[in-house]
Design a protein around this motif. Sequence first.
Motif, PDB file in Angstrom:
ATOM      1  N   UNK A   1       0.825  -1.206   0.000  1.00 48.98           N
ATOM      2  CA  UNK A   1       0.000   0.000   0.000  1.00 48.98           C
ATOM      3  C   UNK A   1       0.854   1.249   0.000  1.00 48.98           C
ATOM      4  N   UNK A   2       1.915   1.231   0.780  1.00 49.78           N
ATOM      5  CA  UNK A   2       2.859   2.358   0.807  1.00 49.78           C
ATOM      6  C   UNK A   2       3.473   2.563  -0.569  1.00 49.78           C
ATOM      7  N   UNK A   3       3.942   1.486  -1.181  1.00 46.60           N
ATOM      8  CA  UNK A   3       4.592   1.587  -2.489  1.00 46.60           C
ATOM      9  C   UNK A   3       3.627   2.084  -3.554  1.00 46.60           C
ATOM     10  N   UNK A   4       2.366   1.647  -3.482  1.00 47.63           N
ATOM     11  CA  UNK A   4       1.375   2.081  -4.470  1.00 47.63           C
ATOM     12  C   UNK A   4       1.109   3.574  -4.368  1.00 47.63           C
ATOM     13  N   UNK A   5       1.004   4.102  -3.150  1.00 42.89           N
ATOM     14  CA  UNK A   5       0.755   5.532  -2.970  1.00 42.89           C
ATOM     15  C   UNK A   5       1.947   6.355  -3.454  1.00 42.89           C
ATOM     16  N   UNK A   6       3.145   5.894  -3.171  1.00 42.00           N
ATOM     17  CA  UNK A   6       4.348   6.593  -3.633  1.00 42.00           C
ATOM     18  C   UNK A   6       4.405   6.599  -5.156  1.00 42.00           C
ATOM     19  N   UNK A   7       4.121   5.432  -5.757  1.00 42.57           N
ATOM     20  CA  UNK A   7       4.195   5.301  -7.218  1.00 42.57           C
ATOM     21  C   UNK A   7       3.165   6.184  -7.918  1.00 42.57           C
ATOM     22  N   UNK A   8       2.051   6.465  -7.246  1.00 43.80           N
ATOM     23  CA  UNK A   8       0.979   7.255  -7.867  1.00 43.80           C
ATOM     24  C   UNK A   8       1.216   8.756  -7.751  1.00 43.80           C
ATOM     25  N   UNK A   9       2.285   9.160  -7.078  1.00 48.16           N
ATOM     26  CA  UNK A   9       2.556  10.584  -6.863  1.00 48.16           C
ATOM     27  C   UNK A   9       3.862  10.984  -7.541  1.00 48.16           C
ATOM     28  N   UNK A  10       3.801  11.782  -8.601  1.00 53.28           N
ATOM     29  CA  UNK A  10       5.016  12.216  -9.298  1.00 53.28           C
ATOM     30  C   UNK A  10       5.987  12.922  -8.346  1.00 53.28           C
ATOM     31  N   UNK A  11       7.232  12.532  -8.428  1.00 55.41           N
ATOM     32  CA  UNK A  11       8.257  13.164  -7.607  1.00 55.41           C
ATOM     33  C   UNK A  11       8.411  12.597  -6.219  1.00 55.41           C
ATOM     34  N   UNK A  12       7.520  11.699  -5.819  1.00 54.67           N
ATOM     35  CA  UNK A  12       7.614  11.112  -4.483  1.00 54.67           C
ATOM     36  C   UNK A  12       8.644   9.999  -4.458  1.00 54.67           C
ATOM     37  N   UNK A  13       9.361   9.888  -3.354  1.00 55.74           N
ATOM     38  CA  UNK A  13      10.378   8.854  -3.183  1.00 55.74           C
ATOM     39  C   UNK A  13      10.090   8.100  -1.896  1.00 55.74           C
ATOM     40  N   UNK A  14      10.051   6.794  -1.990  1.00 53.98           N
ATOM     41  CA  UNK A  14       9.819   5.964  -0.818  1.00 53.98           C
ATOM     42  C   UNK A  14      11.071   5.208  -0.421  1.00 53.98           C
ATOM     43  N   UNK A  15      11.359   5.198   0.861  1.00 55.96           N
ATOM     44  CA  UNK A  15      12.502   4.465   1.404  1.00 55.96           C
ATOM     45  C   UNK A  15      11.964   3.399   2.348  1.00 55.96           C
ATOM     46  N   UNK A  16      12.368   2.159   2.168  1.00 55.84           N
ATOM     47  CA  UNK A  16      11.863   1.062   2.992  1.00 55.84           C
ATOM     48  C   UNK A  16      12.986   0.507   3.860  1.00 55.84           C
TER      49      UNK A  16
END
Length: 340
Positions: A204-219
């Motif tokens: 769910x976290x990865x999907x929200x990050x992927x749907x937002x241009x310019x967003x970067x997720x760190x796991x």
Amino acid sequence: MAIQRRSNQADIAERLGVSVSTVSRALANEIGISDAVRRDVQRMARTLGYKSKHTTAAVSGDKRAVALVPLGSATSGLSGFYFGIVEGIRQQAAEAGMVLDVRLVNESVVTLDMIRKQIAQADAGGVLLAGIDAWDELADWCAAEEIPAVLVNGSDPQMRISSVSPANFYGAYRATQRLLDAGHRRILHYTHRYRPTILQRQRGFEAAIAATPGAVGVIVNTAERKTGELLADILAGKHDVTAMFSWNDIAAVEMLEGLYGPESPLQPSFSMIGFDDLPIASMATPRLSTIRVDREAIGRGAVRLLAQHMDGEAAIQQLEVGVSMVPGETVFTVQTMATR
């Protein structure tokens, strides 16, 4: 008008293709009858409305079940979580007329043999497995012996055993979206060992990050960094993030003082959201922003689903209970941060 004849043991035997003697012994709970045959006979007796002096609780309409709850989770920081689930289980069982035996078990030594013994000791016709994930041997046994079973706060990706869990994917998506809406674009997700339910939160976290241009997720996984180590990393600017979504409230609360205390270099700019809305989240200072899980609803849903299986429903089902956002006091907008 013809008087309808009452069903007898011969009718049950004919429907199931077994002998009348087998039916009689199964209804009397005698030894030498397999659990599968006993359940089939009792189920058919209920269907035909058959009653006799040997009618067992299962045949007369009452259901007996055992709920296995992980001891560690029930006595640790997760006790609030599983206490709520057990309350829901008990409430629904009482309403449904189900005789329920709740037992604490050591999840580190859960085996198929132990589960079998617990079911036998409780004389149960079905089992609720709280916080216990399915494995091949368990799934095969449940299928072969037709043991009604439901995973509580769990899920089986292979759809072999029914389950009830919070909406982990959508809850995580919503938590991450809340941070994105506040203007954060570099967000860390702290996660745990990969139970199927926890993996859904990561997705769910990865999907929200992927749907937002310019967003970067760190796991970051707990296997890589313990809570204290991750806190030190964040304070040192290692990951260059301005917000974090934690896999649960316990880990988030453990970092609150370090992130929001008077000595924190990030205070009050760093945003954080937890998951579960445990009692510690509401007692924390500042009040933790989190995702609320209706734990009693999970317990009630599990009992309803188990009752369906004990009545003969064979279809494997995965029930997700909706979650909601608790605003709390640990989410700051980027604009607010810029003016402080």
